[in-house]
Design an enzyme around this catalytic site. Sequence first.
Site, mmCIF file in Angstrom:
data_model
loop_
_atom_site.group_PDB
_atom_site.id
_atom_site.type_symbol
_atom_site.label_atom_id
_atom_site.label_comp_id
_atom_site.label_asym_id
_atom_site.label_seq_id
_atom_site.Cartn_x
_atom_site.Cartn_y
_atom_site.Cartn_z
ATOM 1 N N GLU A 9 -2.742 -18.840 45.599
ATOM 2 C CA GLU A 9 -2.783 -20.280 45.416
ATOM 3 C C GLU A 9 -3.630 -20.999 46.448
ATOM 4 O O GLU A 9 -3.977 -22.176 46.273
ATOM 5 C CB GLU A 9 -1.348 -20.792 45.390
ATOM 6 C CG GLU A 9 -0.596 -20.108 44.231
ATOM 7 C CD GLU A 9 0.882 -20.359 44.200
ATOM 8 O OE1 GLU A 9 1.447 -20.577 45.278
ATOM 9 O OE2 GLU A 9 1.454 -20.345 43.109
ATOM 10 N N ARG A 45 -0.636 -23.513 40.272
ATOM 11 C CA ARG A 45 -1.354 -22.638 41.187
ATOM 12 C C ARG A 45 -1.292 -23.128 42.628
ATOM 13 O O ARG A 45 -2.304 -23.196 43.341
ATOM 14 C CB ARG A 45 -2.807 -22.460 40.773
ATOM 15 C CG ARG A 45 -3.335 -21.152 41.369
ATOM 16 C CD ARG A 45 -4.690 -20.785 40.857
ATOM 17 N NE ARG A 45 -5.056 -19.485 41.382
ATOM 18 C CZ ARG A 45 -5.665 -18.549 40.687
ATOM 19 N NH1 ARG A 45 -5.959 -18.743 39.432
ATOM 20 N NH2 ARG A 45 -5.986 -17.401 41.228
ATOM 21 N N CYS A 46 -0.087 -23.515 43.045
ATOM 22 C CA CYS A 46 0.105 -23.828 44.463
ATOM 23 C C CYS A 46 1.586 -23.706 44.727
ATOM 24 O O CYS A 46 2.388 -23.677 43.812
ATOM 25 C CB CYS A 46 -0.348 -25.247 44.790
ATOM 26 S SG CYS A 46 0.678 -26.505 44.045
ATOM 27 N N GLN A 63 7.784 -16.699 33.853
ATOM 28 C CA GLN A 63 7.375 -16.325 35.206
ATOM 29 C C GLN A 63 8.580 -15.857 36.019
ATOM 30 O O GLN A 63 8.423 -15.188 37.031
ATOM 31 C CB GLN A 63 6.703 -17.514 35.905
ATOM 32 C CG GLN A 63 5.353 -17.874 35.314
ATOM 33 C CD GLN A 63 4.653 -19.017 36.033
ATOM 34 O OE1 GLN A 63 4.190 -19.946 35.396
ATOM 35 N NE2 GLN A 63 4.545 -18.952 37.351
#
Lengths: 808, 288
Positions: A762, A386-387, A239
């Site tokens: 997110e 996902r935050c 990522q």
Amino acid sequence: MNVATPNPTSAERAEKLQGLGCKRKRVEDVRFTQGKGNYVDDLKLPRMLYGDFVRSPHAHARIKSIDTSKAKAVPGVLAVLTAADLKPLGLHYMPTLAGDVAAVLAEEKVLFQNQEVAFIIAEDRYIAADAAELVEVEYEALPVVIDPFKAMAPDAPVLREDIKDKTDGAHGKRKHYNHIFEWQMGDREATDLAFRKADVTIKELISYQRVHPCPLETCQAVASFDKITSELTLWGTFQAPHVIRTVASLISKIPEHKIHVIAPDIGGGFGNKVGAYPGYICAIVASIVTGRPVKWVEDRIENLSTTAFARDYHMTTEIACTKDGKVTGLRVHTLADHGAFDACADPSKWPAGFFNIVTGSYDFPVAHVAVDGVYTNKAPGGVAYRCSFRVTEAAYCIERAMDIMAQKLGMDPAEFRMKNLIRREQFPYVSALGWEYDSGDYHTALQKALDTVGYRQLRAEQKAKREAFKRGETRELMGIGVIFFTEIVGAGPSRNCDILGIAMFDSAEIRIHPTGSVIARLGTKSQGQGHETTYAQIIATEIGLAADNIAIEEGNTDTAPYGLGTYGSRSTPVSGAATAMAARKIKAKAQMIAAHLLEVHDDDLEWDIDRFRVRGNPERFKTMTELAWAAYNNVPPGMEPGLEAVSYYDPPNMTYPFGAYICVADIDADTGVTKIRRFYALDDCGTRINPMIIEGQIHGGLTEAFGIAMGQEIHYDAEGNVTTASLMDYFLPTAVETPRWETDWTTTPSPHHPIGAKGVGESPNVGGVPCFANAVNDAFAFLGSTHIQMPHDNWRTWTVANKLGLHA
Amino acid sequence: MIPGSFAYHRPTSVSEAVLLLDSLGDEARALAGGHSLIPMMKLRLASPAHLIDLGGIGELRSLREEAGEIVIGAMTTQHELIGSQLLSAKIPILSETSLLIADPQVRYLGTIGGNVANGDPGNDLPAVMICLNATYDVTGKSGPRRIAARDFYQGAYFTALEPGEIVTAIRIPVPQAGHGYAYEKLKRKIGDYATAAAAVVLSMSGGKVVACSIGLTNVAETPLWAEEAAGIIVGSTLDAATVKKAVAAAEAITAPASDARGPAIYRTKMAGVMLARALARARQRAGA
């Protein structure tokens, strides 16, 4: 010149660009929907070898001996690496992003089940797997620490012998040999005073279970070291490719310019692919040792049980309040289970991430938060699934606590929130825990949500159903979850955000070719977010060239400008801003070229969608396509030819997306089966670049939130065996289980972002998890239940009903 | 997730398969649809040196009615069970149950023979076979024989099959016309094994139950025949008190494991809930 018949209207010219606000179809999907994506495991290099790990069956054990002779004797096995091989190179441990070290291959002890013990290098995957079975490791089992609440007991087993005498950690004093850090924010005294003066208080242990991002594609890498040039090429599921290059250089001592990191297509990351893993290091070492390319690919069990988990936050939460429902203080103590090594992927100065967003969307005059991180015999991690960093933990904490307080006050949870939301005129708003919220219009958003779902009618229906339940006419319980969340994304400003000392700016480089087509390269890396589509839309609107003629390239550290990567919803807030700024540099130069060509002064020109025109004489203009050509053959005297720009954007502040979500759940009291009847999500992410991609992001994030709230858990038994390491038991919802999503929006642009965008990927996870949880809790609230721990799977929900006497 | 090495055999007749199984002994495993065995091999929980793929044996793929029985070849897929008009007409509980097995992709390959012969307590068809009083045609080196489904299951993955024997066909007595039936399965998600499931076949006459059979899935080491519970139901009008008694009798014979589907007590109680619901639905469907 300049004659086009028929003349397109302004609207037609704007539409052709497919810029900001356009529901442009995802250009990536042309290859993805045809199975033509190019992932790491698609890569096949000549003479490539395969690696596989020997892993520990124990959660905590001393390694007495390792015998690799039988494995080495298998035809097709080239080498077997153990810690003894890596230690002389200083590579048996690697630095983590959190200032700790993590074992690459276990040396004297293993600290979690499935920890890497040896690395087989073989001609194919099958030989490697066969040989892994033949490595003989003698273990002496040691007592385990699984419950984080027992980690700092006086007689707890020592987990990290390598640092047991170290009294100072990366974030200050350690209180115990299994303690990692204590982190505090806010005014403790003022908060204590607020609690002493409060009319009403609540206190609840709110636990957010250990979960895993579980991307469809697992973590993997191919390392290829060229012994002639001493250059390393590393393909992988990264990522943050540039960060991996820097880390690889620091660890391996290979000069950074001789390392080429390439992240091809990535099949989902969700935080799992931010950090560095033993598989990457071992593949690199194996390639250096053998002089051949080496591929390492995780299987699903390895992914779920060894590479970064998320959450495992245990938050003792207190709210102080007046009797008429105005919050006066918030106090949270969190016990954070980081597993065997502190491998959280947070900005360096933030060991608990941005958990101090825990005051949420509410006007708390005072607050205090303390977080203690501890080691346990579980896999390392603690990533932002996902935050943004620890934001979903914070949102879950405050949104559950607000419901518990509303229940105690006898107030409707929506009304209680309305009463305490930060008001529009308070922005920019400085929270009691130190954040400056850039913008918001919370009351408008919540009211729109309540009106759209028909909140009053839902409450009336619920009241009737509860009466019917009491009369024995139905066995179904109805719950309504209401939440309001504030995210903090776009890390981040260099004054407070860095990773390994590198400020968390991000970058964009844009080149305009003579014919007016464009290539732009960025420091971020899409894992499914659709960057190739959306960055082109930003550029299209900024410089008036059609998005279809703009290529977006990410993931190759040789060509892309340095960036910190994609996580924490930072791509749009940071790289999106860099993209706009680079485009504006190009536009400024184009304006000078236009003035030169039209023989007017720069200031006599005005921008018109895709061209500069002479003020008051719109028939005289130069389109960007014409200016691109001119940039290469007819620039003003003294100007350098060419039309390209690079921007490194250091954001002045974070962005603060927000939203109001409402969930209606129907629970079968006899089985615990919970049906999500309705889920409404209103998001405000500022300027909306591509509404279709936003909607897709919301759908995906809500589906993950549904998975987390309703079933996901990485569970360990008392011996430290991980019991949910396959998709049989780790709940990944399919299309069959997934509810229907209703999406909506308001638009409050960020005042400091060049195009007003805030990031969105997110938000649905942050807002979704507490919304499902509040709906389930609300279903039982009329029976006196205050808080039910996640996940809300069937048996746990049935157990709640059972304890409330509903099966008598 | 990488299996050990194995030799692959694809016989074209039952006798050839039996010969192979006999000559290769313990090292060989018969492969039907593969949806239990292949994952076990990938996890290296099973490492057979020889796989005898039964997929090439035409005689194992049949579905016919003969002498009051439906006879189904062991390699008939679950997808084919769902599509069979004969089964829909005569034994609709088989279609209903098959639709609740795993997902369509699994059912395209998963077979009735593999499902009933593997001895996995999580499989759905064994309890239905027990409920329907089916018989399995079995063949080995000592020739063919028949085993009642109710005698077949001895423990988790332990069955009455002798080494080298394979199930070749399943014989099901055609239930009385107008019978009511239901298979109620509680699961966490599509593709999951049952937390608990109940199969019911019953016949009504004059408002009373005249015959009833009950099977339970995944609440013990083997599928369960709830004989006592069925006996309680027979003669009743399926009134609440009788159903409650039958549920208690069924719950009493369960002995589920605690797992991620829930603790044992939950799974026992869910067997009861599934039974009550299956009885109610079977009654709605029963004629007269």
